[in-house]
Motif scaffolding. Structure first.
Motif, mmCIF file in Angstrom:
data_model
loop_
_atom_site.group_PDB
_atom_site.id
_atom_site.type_symbol
_atom_site.label_atom_id
_atom_site.label_comp_id
_atom_site.label_asym_id
_atom_site.label_seq_id
_atom_site.Cartn_x
_atom_site.Cartn_y
_atom_site.Cartn_z
ATOM 1 N N ARG A 98 4.495 -18.631 -23.991
ATOM 2 C CA ARG A 98 5.834 -18.086 -24.181
ATOM 3 C C ARG A 98 6.234 -17.182 -23.012
ATOM 4 O O ARG A 98 7.404 -17.023 -22.721
ATOM 5 C CB ARG A 98 5.901 -17.315 -25.501
ATOM 6 N N TYR A 99 5.233 -16.603 -22.335
ATOM 7 C CA TYR A 99 5.550 -15.809 -21.136
ATOM 8 C C TYR A 99 6.119 -16.708 -20.036
ATOM 9 O O TYR A 99 6.990 -16.301 -19.287
ATOM 10 C CB TYR A 99 4.310 -15.096 -20.608
ATOM 11 N N GLU B 113 7.767 -19.466 -20.567
ATOM 12 C CA GLU B 113 9.139 -19.808 -20.970
ATOM 13 C C GLU B 113 10.082 -18.659 -20.636
ATOM 14 O O GLU B 113 11.207 -18.873 -20.176
ATOM 15 C CB GLU B 113 9.182 -20.109 -22.468
ATOM 16 N N ALA B 114 9.607 -17.431 -20.886
ATOM 17 C CA ALA B 114 10.444 -16.267 -20.572
ATOM 18 C C ALA B 114 10.722 -16.225 -19.072
ATOM 19 O O ALA B 114 11.842 -15.927 -18.646
ATOM 20 C CB ALA B 114 9.756 -14.983 -21.027
ATOM 21 N N GLY B 115 9.722 -16.543 -18.256
ATOM 22 C CA GLY B 115 9.921 -16.576 -16.811
ATOM 23 C C GLY B 115 10.973 -17.600 -16.426
ATOM 24 O O GLY B 115 11.890 -17.313 -15.659
ATOM 25 N N ASN B 116 10.872 -18.799 -17.007
ATOM 26 C CA ASN B 116 11.857 -19.842 -16.734
ATOM 27 C C ASN B 116 13.249 -19.410 -17.172
ATOM 28 O O ASN B 116 14.236 -19.687 -16.514
ATOM 29 C CB ASN B 116 11.487 -21.130 -17.476
ATOM 30 N N ASP B 117 13.291 -18.730 -18.310
ATOM 31 C CA ASP B 117 14.577 -18.286 -18.832
ATOM 32 C C ASP B 117 15.211 -17.252 -17.903
ATOM 33 O O ASP B 117 16.419 -17.140 -17.837
ATOM 34 C CB ASP B 117 14.359 -17.679 -20.224
ATOM 35 N N LEU B 118 14.357 -16.495 -17.200
ATOM 36 C CA LEU B 118 14.863 -15.432 -16.321
ATOM 37 C C LEU B 118 14.957 -15.925 -14.877
ATOM 38 O O LEU B 118 14.640 -15.201 -13.944
ATOM 39 C CB LEU B 118 13.971 -14.197 -16.431
ATOM 40 N N VAL C 242 3.864 -14.711 -12.920
ATOM 41 C CA VAL C 242 3.435 -14.527 -14.306
ATOM 42 C C VAL C 242 2.029 -15.089 -14.542
ATOM 43 O O VAL C 242 1.129 -14.374 -14.966
ATOM 44 C CB VAL C 242 4.438 -15.172 -15.292
#
Lengths: 400, 305
Positions: B201-202, B204-209, B220
């Motif tokens: 999920r980290y 995914e958060a990186g991709n989202d940001l 990350v």
């Protein structure tokens, strides 16, 4: 997204014919949805209804099997997550554990090479009142603080569209209220488009200006919270958003303004404007707080429906109101909420009562009046409510 | 301390009960303390004392008496500095190569193969499988494979990728190859244990940001797998720097590839120059301790452990 610039306002989100299949099951059957810019839109539904999948499709974390996604009129279906002008507040927050709070918030700004990333990150942290903890690591924060950091990390990028994945799920009631207020304030201040995914009907109703109720990969009904509550279209919506007393019977009379439905020998009147069907078998309903209890047989008047006599079979006092279960022979069990205007419950168990409600408060559903789905038959004895509350508490504790 | 890097699975003891300094605890620690004193501290003191010895005045070769001859250290550094440098150079190259090989492998086993537990277990077994054969035998096998008459070398010469008079065995290439090969499991396993626990999920958060796959990996994934990288590189670098099998002339090495381990071995067993061997050992130990200390401090993994 082009680097170096913020979205100057929220953007429309448009989902066209979206379908998502995973190996073995279909998460979303067919979804068409338009969310206008600047709105606070909630996708509400039970777990497994496809709402989180919808959110992940919009974020770009999943690819749709079929259909298109448009943000601000631009087709982003083939864009990767990092190219979309969208930010997400994850259910698990997903704060990078190896970075400080400030670095977390500045992450997106730095990636897009926006000038003064740290200054803007501080500004966002001030907005969620956590600037004094900027140098801490996420593990040193409480759950509520982490949640606010996750929010700051998303809004600092001024995305055209902000996605919220059950963001308040892990918070206690007081923090929840604070965060709800904060989210609304932020939305008013910065004018983003919010897409909020939740299974909590109360959260959806207090926050959103439009709610779409999802069930089994489809949208059952969409509208303003009060519209959904006062005029549900399907049995699922009537029972998922609050509680309902539902009756099924054939239409036996019709005037220009209303229909009369035969419920176990009693004629119940529903205005035509509030009923989706005007002939044949119909399911009609009324919300429990719209009902009034009477000890004596009420005199019939044209403006109200009467059910009874029945017997009070259960009384549960919840402080602000009292919930009565009234068993009416041939009809079933009715739920009645009464405000506690005097001290304590007015009726006792076993009392004979009549139930009335204003004709204008009834509603007629669009569903085929088949035997109700056993899953959604309201089981509202105190015992089952206690069991449900207990189950909810257990899952809440497990999640915490 | 630096060796805390190995304890990559240790959870932060945030809610541990307060420590009790009771006699029972001391009693339980006693066997361990005795063991360390007997088998670590005493030999270490003996080694330091030996490194300062001087040749006995009327003694034979290999007879030494206690003294304070710190000149021993200067002498061995003067005589063996190329070997010392070569040891750390070879170990460093082997560590980097092993990391470059193991990281994708560990990532595949720990992250990509998560959906197929059977494949995951199978690949782990394959990583550990070489341990079932003595590493002496495996290194000898490589000597065969890389020898002048081998299929590999004759083929390479036939297609002119190797000069007609060139060798593979006895060169820096074969020694570094051997070191890399032998320590790959020690690099892969700690990397696997951290990557296996990596929360996707980290990413995914990186991709989202707005971070692309490469940026997310750099900002990350790598920092979050730092405990594994540190543990793996230490487990590879430390033994590789002191290794004397791969570089030995009986295995993959030659006259120009001798490492500090070979020199220590020769001084202890052939030349019977115990003070020189002991001094070299102390130097090796000190340099490694300093390097590891700086490394762990700089990689900033203490708080991730």
């Amino acid at each position: 997204m082009s680097s170096g610039a913020f979205a100057d306002r929220g953007a429309d989100l448009e989902l066209v014919g979206i379908q998502k299949r995973f190996p073995g099951f279909t998460a979303i059957e067919h979804l068409d949805l338009v969310i206008p810019a600047g709105s606070f839109f909630a996708l509400l539904g039970p777990s497994g209804c496809g709402k989180t999948t919808t959110l992940r499709l919009v974020a770009g974390l999943e690819d749709p099997t079929d259909g298109r996604i448009l943000i601000g009129g631009q087709d982003v279906t083939t864009q990767k997550a990092y190219q979309r002008p969208v930010n997400t507040v994850f259910q698990s927050y997903a704060l990078f554990p190896h970075m400080t709070v400030l670095e977390n918030v500045a992450f997106g700004l730095r990636r897009r090479k926006i000038a003064d990333a740290l200054g803007k990150a501080h500004e966002a942290l001030r907005l969620v009142e956590l600037d004094h903890l900027a140098a801490r690591k996420p593990v040193q924060l409480s759950g509520g603080q982490q949640q606010r950091v996750a929010l700051a990390r998303a809004i600092v990028n001024r995305p055209a569209l902000l996605l919220l994945d059950e963001p308040l799920g892990a918070l206690d009631l007081k923090l929840r209220r604070q965060m709800q207020l904060e989210l609304k304030t932020i939305q008013e201040e910065v004018g983003l488009t919010f897409l909020h995914v939740t299974h909590d009907q109360e959260e959806a109703m207090t926050m959103a200006d439009t709610i779409a109720v999802m069930n089994k990969g489809r949208i059952e009904q969409m509208g303003a919270p009060e519209q959904l509550y006062e005029l549900p279209k399907t049995t699922f919506v009537a029972n998922f958003l609050g509680q309902s007393n539902l009756f099924t019977g054939p239409v036996v009379g019709e005037t220009s303004a209303a229909i009369a439905v035969d419920i176990a020998g009693r004629s119940i009147v529903v205005p035509k404007t509030r009923s989706h069907r005007h002939a044949g078998g119909v399911t009609i309903g009324v919300r429990p707080e719209k009902l009034t209890l009477h000890r004596d047989k009420p005199t019939l008047d044209a403006g109200s429906n009467v059910m009874g006599p029945g017997r009070v079979t259960d009384v549960s006092f919840t402080g602000v109101s009292t919930q009565y279960l009234v068993t009416v022979p041939g009809v079933g069990v009715l739920i009645v909420f009464e405000q506690n205007r005097s001290f304590g419950p007015v009726e006792g168990e076993g009392d004979e009562v009549w139930v009335t409600w204003n004709v204008e408060h009834g509603f007629g559903l669009d569903d085929d009046p088949v035997a109700p789905d056993p899953k959604f038959v309201a089981d509202t004895t105190t015992k089952s409510i206690a069991a449900q509350r207990r189950a909810a508490l257990v899952t809440e504790l497990e999640e915490a | 301390m630096a060796f805390a890097a190995f304890a990559s699975t240790a959870a932060p003891p945030t809610d541990a009960p307060p420590r009790r300094r009771s006699k029972v605890a001391l009693l339980l620690l006693l066997p361990g303390i005795l063991y360390l004193v007997l088998f670590f501290l005493a030999p270490l003191v003996s080694l330091i004392l030996t490194s300062l010895q001087a040749p006995s005045e009327f003694g034979d070769i290999g007879m030494y008496s206690y003294a304070f001859r710190w000149e021993n250290y200067v002498a061995v550094i003067e005589q063996y500095w190329p070997h010392i440098l070569r040891s750390f150079g070879y170990a460093l190259i082997a560590t980097v190569l092993a990391l470059a090989f193991s990281y994708p492998l560990a990532y595949f086993i720990g992250v990509t193969a998560r959906r197929w537990p059977l494949l995951q277990s199978l690949m782990l077994v394959l990583v550990i499988a070489p341990f079932f054969i003595s590493f002496l035998l495996r290194t000898l096998a490589w000597k065969q494979i890389l020898s002048d008459e081998s299929f590999l070398v004759t083929s390479l010469k036939a297609v002119s990728l190797l000069a007609p008079d060139a060798h593979l065995t006895g060169t820096a290439f074969s020694v570094i190859f051997g070191l890399t090969y032998n320590f790959i499991p020690f690099m892969t396993l700690p990397l696997y244990t951290t990557l296996e626990r990596l929360d996707l999920r980290y990413l995914e958060a990186g991709n989202d940001l707005y971070a692309s796959g490469f940026h997310t990996f750099r900002t990350v994934t790598i920092p979050l797998s730092m405990p594994g990288i540190v543990a793996g590189t230490l487990l590879t670098f430390i033994p590789a720097a002191g290794d004397y099998i791969n570089a030995s002339r009986d295995f993959l090495g030659g006259a120009d590839t001798q490492m500090i381990g070979n020199v220590i071995e020769a001084n202890f067993l052939v030349l019977l120059n115990y003070p020189a061997a002991a001094a070299l050992s102390i130097i090796l130990m000190t340099v490694i301790l300093v390097m590891v200390g700086v490394y762990v401090k700089r990689s900033g993994t203490e708080e991730l452990l």
